[in-house]
Design an enzyme around this catalytic site. Structure first.
Site, PDB file in Angstrom:
ATOM      1  N   LYS A 102       0.713  -1.517  -0.253  1.00 49.94           N
ATOM      2  CA  LYS A 102       0.274  -0.184   0.709  1.00 49.94           C
ATOM      3  C   LYS A 102       1.413   1.414   0.090  1.00 49.94           C
ATOM      4  O   LYS A 102       2.100   1.360   0.356  1.00 49.94           O
ATOM      5  CB  LYS A 102      -0.580  -0.055   0.940  1.00 49.94           C
ATOM      6  N   SER A 183      -9.459   1.723   3.552  1.00 47.23           N
ATOM      7  CA  SER A 183      -8.927   2.146   2.556  1.00 47.23           C
ATOM      8  C   SER A 183      -7.727   1.633   2.115  1.00 47.23           C
ATOM      9  O   SER A 183      -6.447   2.298   0.502  1.00 47.23           O
ATOM     10  CB  SER A 183      -8.022   3.573   3.900  1.00 47.23           C
ATOM     11  N   SER A 207      -9.909  -0.746   7.221  1.00 45.55           N
ATOM     12  CA  SER A 207      -9.216  -0.901   6.389  1.00 45.55           C
ATOM     13  C   SER A 207      -8.612  -1.915   5.324  1.00 45.55           C
ATOM     14  O   SER A 207      -8.220  -1.367   3.790  1.00 45.55           O
ATOM     15  CB  SER A 207      -8.328   0.820   6.009  1.00 45.55           C
TER      16      SER A 207
END
Length: 530
Positions: A102, A183, A207
């Protein structure tokens, strides 16, 4: 219509010498490692194959927007690890396997760590986060960085999950008009689409587990303090953690074996070395036999197809010998109070944590404080094109975390959340609690937003306890996950239970990359039978 028949073909793994092999892009890490071990493929071939697939599917084709940046050193690393293998040195199950990170996790490969924001476009820190060092020391190859909800979904009240100013909107590979949640949207979508076997996500509240569930993959939010957070763009030192996102539970366990451990620069991890175990070795097909599992479904009735998937999952648990027990959930007032406190506390913690992080970024990053970021966004039309920055502004207005009121609120919030989970677990002597991870992914709607079906993420998030989601089934072709919740440091038990469920159900299916659910042949025929 884009169909999986065009996109699910084997990777063509060719070398400069002309030798070629084929391997499914959806091969597990274990299957990839077996192919490397017996010489059917090389790490260089794997990296080249996935780079080609990213170009074909993520950048063109369906254009998932899941991968923000590629590591320019990935092929060199692959060749080096191939040489080690030829010399008889294999570092472990991750040796020579590509992995995605990420884009709020720092790497020393020259790619910036942007958190999806144009303000951090120059944030090439030249350092690896400790969890990245653990992965590369174990032989993993960082393939690149994944897109995410900008600032990990912590900028505006009407934010669009999976959207960032740097990378645009992450699309769900099961239906391109549907949310990939957030996210860690890009990490989930990339793994689901076969762009890598592994990805790392991060979670403050939901997330990892929400995008994993909505893209049909496995996601584990570990106990806060099991995995280092150093050199990761923060929201809250009290709730943040990184964790695995994979297509199988075994792959998640293999990754956790590597990234779990004490980091001297992250005080929250002081117990990690003593608490970690061999998660991969602990996976057993019969782990559900005799296990006492609590059933928690406070939003039953909001999605009839989710209800049906959950009932089928419960039957599978029974069939494997689990004892299911209905649990008494916390009352609505307690849950609402925990949510209210969490929202307030995260804003408080974000300002302090982000200002401290920005102070360590390279001089090329001109935004050095949250106040600077607010000013940058106001001056940059691309940043505020779809939604605002109310959360930023509320966080900027907070007093310092040295204020006694802050610590009192955090203590109350954590106690309420832990007491709620501990009571549910202890009253019936449970091994874990199961719940749907949420409903099927909703349509991305920048005007009205999508429906929220419910999620069990808040209690484990605020308490700091672990949360595992595993694919459970589908609602009109859209993924639905099953969540396993447990007490602090119970990752080994949750992974074992999730593995037994996964092996019994084999629920996961490859995505079809449909433009919309209505493109499914059965629905298209019903829409227009003539």
């Amino acid at each position: 219509m884009i169909r999986s028949a065009a996109l699910g073909l084997a990777l063509t793994l060719a070398t400069a010498g002309g030798a070629a092999a084929q391997l499914s892009p959806y091969a597990s890490a274990g299957e990839q490692q077996a192919a490397l071990t017996d010489g059917r493929v090389t790490s260089e071939q794997l990296v080249r194959g996935y780079l080609e697939r990213i170009e074909r599917i993520d950048r063109a084709g369906p254009k998932l927007n899941a991968v923000l940046a590629l590591n320019p050193k990935a092929l060199d690393e692959a060749r080096r690890l191939d040489a080690e293998r030829r010399a008889g040195k294999v570092r472990g199950p991750l040796h020579g396997l590509p992995i995605l990170l990420k884009d709020n996790i720092e790497t020393a490969d020259g790619t910036p760590t942007t958190a999806g924001s144009l303000a951090l476009a120059a944030n090439a820190a030249g350092r690896d986060a400790p969890l990245v060092t653990r992965l590369t020391d174990a032989g993993a190859i960082v393939l690149g960085k994944t897109n995410l909800s900008e600032w990990a979904n912590f900028r505006g009240n009407r934010s669009i999950s999976g959207w960032s100013a740097v990378g645009g909107l992450v699309r769900n590979p099961y239906s391109l008009d549907r949310t990939a949640c957030g996210s860690s949207s890009g990490s989930g979508a990339a793994v689901a689409a076969g762009l890598a076997a592994f990805a790392v996500g991060t979670e403050t509240d939901g997330s990892i587990t929400c995008p994993a569930a909505m893209t049909g993959v496995v996601g584990l939010k570990p106990t806060v303090g099991l995995v280092s957070r150093t050199h990761i763009v923060p929201i809250s030192p009290e709730q943040d953690t990184a964790g695995p996102m994979t297509r199988t539970v075994a792959d998640a366990a293999a990754m956790l074996n590597v990234i779990a451990g004490t980091d001297p620069t992250d005080p929250a991890t002081r117990e990690a070395d003593a608490r970690k175990s061999n998660y991969l070795a602990g996976l057993k097909r019969d782990a559900l036999k005799g296990a006492r599992i609590g059933v928690w479904f406070p939003w039953k009735g909001r999605s009839s197809q989710t209800d049906a998937v959950f009932e089928t999952a419960l039957q599978a648990l029974r069939d494997q010998g689990a004892v299911l027990v209905d649990v008494k959930a916390p009352d609505e007032a307690t849950l609402a109070r925990i949510g209210e406190l969490e929202g307030d506390l995260l804003r408080w913690e974000f300002k302090a944590a982000l200002d401290a992080y920005l102070a360590t970024t390279p001089a090329a990053v001109k935004s050095r404080t949250l106040a600077d970021l607010i000013a940058f966004n106001r001056a940059e039309p691309r940043e505020l094109a779809l939604f605002g920055q109310e959360i930023f502004e509320a966080a900027q207005a907070k007093p310092p975390i040295t204020d006694p009121a802050y610590r009192e609120k955090r203590t109350v919030a954590r106690k309420l959340a832990r007491d709620s989970l501990d009571r549910m677990l202890s009253e019936q002597t449970l091994d874990a609690i199961v719940s749907p991870s949420g409903g099927p992914p909703s349509i991305v709607d920048p005007v009205n937003g999508g429906p929220f079906f419910g999620s069990p993420s808040r209690l484990p998030a605020v308490s700091g306890y672990p949360h595992l989601t595993v694919p459970a089934g589908y609602a009109t072709g859209l993924p639905v996950g099953l969540s396993f919740l447990g007490p602090e440091w119970s990752e080994a038990r949750l992974l074992a239970l999730g593995y037994a469920f996964e092996q019994a159900t084999r629920a996961r299916r490859e995505p079809e990359f449909l433009p919309e659910v209505a493109a499914r042949p059965d629905i298209a025929r019903a829409y227009d039978p003539r």
